[in-house]
Design a protein around this motif. Structure first.
Motif, PDB file in Angstrom:
ATOM      1  N   THR A  20       4.648   5.584  -0.228  1.00  0.00           N
ATOM      2  CA  THR A  20       4.649   6.180  -1.067  1.00  0.00           C
ATOM      3  C   THR A  20       5.757   7.255  -1.722  1.00  0.00           C
ATOM      4  OG1 THR A  20       2.522   6.105  -1.301  1.00  0.00           O
ATOM      5  CG2 THR A  20       3.063   7.794  -2.087  1.00  0.00           C
ATOM      6  N   ALA A  21       5.954   7.005  -0.259  1.00  0.00           N
ATOM      7  CA  ALA A  21       6.854   8.292  -0.506  1.00  0.00           C
ATOM      8  C   ALA A  21       8.291   8.285  -0.672  1.00  0.00           C
ATOM      9  CB  ALA A  21       7.248   9.337   1.458  1.00  0.00           C
ATOM     10  N   TYR A  22       8.507   6.488  -0.354  1.00  0.00           N
ATOM     11  CA  TYR A  22       9.522   5.735  -0.914  1.00  0.00           C
ATOM     12  C   TYR A  22       9.699   5.706  -2.578  1.00  0.00           C
ATOM     13  CZ  TYR A  22      12.629   2.060  -2.432  1.00  0.00           C
ATOM     14  OH  TYR A  22      13.118   1.372  -2.462  1.00  0.00           O
TER      15      TYR A  22
ATOM     16  N   ARG B 240       6.896  -3.918   8.332  1.00  0.00           N
ATOM     17  CA  ARG B 240       7.483  -3.696  10.002  1.00  0.00           C
ATOM     18  C   ARG B 240       7.094  -2.834  10.288  1.00  0.00           C
ATOM     19  NH1 ARG B 240      13.011  -1.932   8.731  1.00  0.00           N
ATOM     20  NH2 ARG B 240      11.748  -0.680   7.078  1.00  0.00           N
ATOM     21  N   GLY B 241       5.659  -2.706   9.963  1.00  0.00           N
ATOM     22  CA  GLY B 241       4.504  -1.392  10.323  1.00  0.00           C
ATOM     23  C   GLY B 241       4.906  -0.213  10.415  1.00  0.00           C
ATOM     24  N   GLY B 242       5.447   0.231   8.782  1.00  0.00           N
ATOM     25  CA  GLY B 242       5.637   1.661   7.929  1.00  0.00           C
ATOM     26  C   GLY B 242       3.880   1.584   6.770  1.00  0.00           C
ATOM     27  N   SER B 243       3.913   3.269   7.432  1.00  0.00           N
ATOM     28  CA  SER B 243       2.478   3.680   6.246  1.00  0.00           C
ATOM     29  C   SER B 243       1.977   3.504   5.423  1.00  0.00           C
ATOM     30  CB  SER B 243       2.125   5.019   6.987  1.00  0.00           C
ATOM     31  OG  SER B 243       2.729   5.898   6.825  1.00  0.00           O
ATOM     32  N   LYS B 244       1.690   3.561   4.516  1.00  0.00           N
ATOM     33  CA  LYS B 244       1.054   3.740   3.427  1.00  0.00           C
ATOM     34  C   LYS B 244       1.829   5.551   2.269  1.00  0.00           C
ATOM     35  CE  LYS B 244      -2.572   5.111   0.853  1.00  0.00           C
ATOM     36  NZ  LYS B 244      -2.432   6.613  -0.078  1.00  0.00           N
TER      37      LYS B 244
ATOM     38  N   ALA C 273       1.924   6.647  -7.226  1.00  0.00           N
ATOM     39  CA  ALA C 273       3.182   5.741  -6.402  1.00  0.00           C
ATOM     40  C   ALA C 273       1.425   5.728  -5.013  1.00  0.00           C
ATOM     41  CB  ALA C 273       4.268   7.155  -5.955  1.00  0.00           C
ATOM     42  N   ALA C 274       1.369   5.908  -4.890  1.00  0.00           N
ATOM     43  CA  ALA C 274       0.306   6.071  -4.080  1.00  0.00           C
ATOM     44  C   ALA C 274      -0.803   5.107  -4.171  1.00  0.00           C
ATOM     45  CB  ALA C 274      -0.440   7.501  -4.232  1.00  0.00           C
ATOM     46  N   ALA C 275      -1.119   4.237  -5.545  1.00  0.00           N
ATOM     47  CA  ALA C 275      -2.048   4.015  -6.202  1.00  0.00           C
ATOM     48  C   ALA C 275      -1.414   2.630  -5.555  1.00  0.00           C
ATOM     49  CB  ALA C 275      -2.770   4.423  -6.948  1.00  0.00           C
ATOM     50  N   THR C 276      -0.123   2.452  -6.023  1.00  0.00           N
ATOM     51  CA  THR C 276       0.934   1.388  -5.813  1.00  0.00           C
ATOM     52  C   THR C 276       0.913   0.978  -4.807  1.00  0.00           C
ATOM     53  OG1 THR C 276       1.771   1.526  -8.370  1.00  0.00           O
ATOM     54  CG2 THR C 276       2.925   0.113  -6.628  1.00  0.00           C
TER      55      THR C 276
ATOM     56  N   THR D 185       2.011  -1.907 -13.937  1.00  0.00           N
ATOM     57  CA  THR D 185       0.873  -1.653 -14.132  1.00  0.00           C
ATOM     58  C   THR D 185       0.024  -0.354 -13.692  1.00  0.00           C
ATOM     59  OG1 THR D 185      -0.484  -3.509 -13.951  1.00  0.00           O
ATOM     60  CG2 THR D 185      -2.301  -1.925 -13.684  1.00  0.00           C
ATOM     61  N   LEU D 186       0.732   0.029 -12.368  1.00  0.00           N
ATOM     62  CA  LEU D 186       0.103   0.856 -12.002  1.00  0.00           C
ATOM     63  C   LEU D 186       1.932   2.150 -11.106  1.00  0.00           C
ATOM     64  CD1 LEU D 186      -1.939  -0.065  -8.507  1.00  0.00           C
ATOM     65  CD2 LEU D 186      -2.874   0.514 -10.693  1.00  0.00           C
ATOM     66  N   TRP D 187       2.460   1.746 -11.909  1.00  0.00           N
ATOM     67  CA  TRP D 187       3.745   2.547 -11.050  1.00  0.00           C
ATOM     68  C   TRP D 187       4.353   2.846 -12.663  1.00  0.00           C
ATOM     69  CZ3 TRP D 187       8.534   1.367  -9.000  1.00  0.00           C
ATOM     70  CH2 TRP D 187       9.892   2.778  -8.538  1.00  0.00           C
TER      71      TRP D 187
END
Length: 104
Positions: free
Chosen positions: A61-63, A53-57, A82-85, A18-20
Motif C-alpha cells: 500500500t505504501a508503495y 517476496r514476503g512483504g506485507s500488504k 491503494a489499500a484495497a488494491t 477497478t480499485l486504484w
C-alpha cells in the motif's frame, strides 16, 4: 518440467483499474484502453513482487501511495484505494497454487 502458477496480467489490470486508477485512465465503464494499460502494469507487478517476496500488504500500500504521489506527481492520493488494491492483489495471489509465480 516444473509448471509454475501463472499470474494473469489481465486480472491484475482488472484489480488496478477497478480499485486504484489514480490518474483516471479508465473509461466510464471502468475498462482500460489497451494503448495505456501498461501505464499501471509496472506498479501492479511491483506490488506482486513485494508480496511474493514476503512483504506485507501495508508495504505494498505504501508503495502504491508513493507511486501516485512521487512518480505520478499527484497532490491528493486515495490511500483507501491503494489499500484495497493491495488487499485484492494479496487475495488473488493467495488463491493461486503455492510455488514460484510467473506472469502471462
Amino acid at each position: 518440467m516444473t509448471h509454475y502458477p501463472k499470474i494473469q496480467l489481465s486480472r491484475l489490470r482488472e484489480i488496478g483499474w477497478t480499485l486504484w486508477d489514480p490518474i483516471g485512465l479508465a473509461d466510464q465503464n471502468g475498462s482500460w484502453d489497451a494503448a495505456c494499460a501498461d501505464e499501471y502494469d509496472q506498479y501492479l507487478l511491483r506490488v506482486v513482487s513485494l508480496i511474493c517476496r514476503g512483504g506485507s500488504k501495508d508495504q505494498a500500500t505504501a508503495y502504491l501511495i508513493e507511486a501516485a504521489s512521487e512518480h505520478m506527481g499527484l497532490s491528493h492520493v486515495d490511500e483507501a484505494a491503494a489499500a484495497a488494491t493491495s488487499q485484492a492483489i494479496e487475495d488473488y495471489l493467495a488463491s493461486l497454487p503455492a510455488g514460484p509465480k510467473t506472469v502471462r
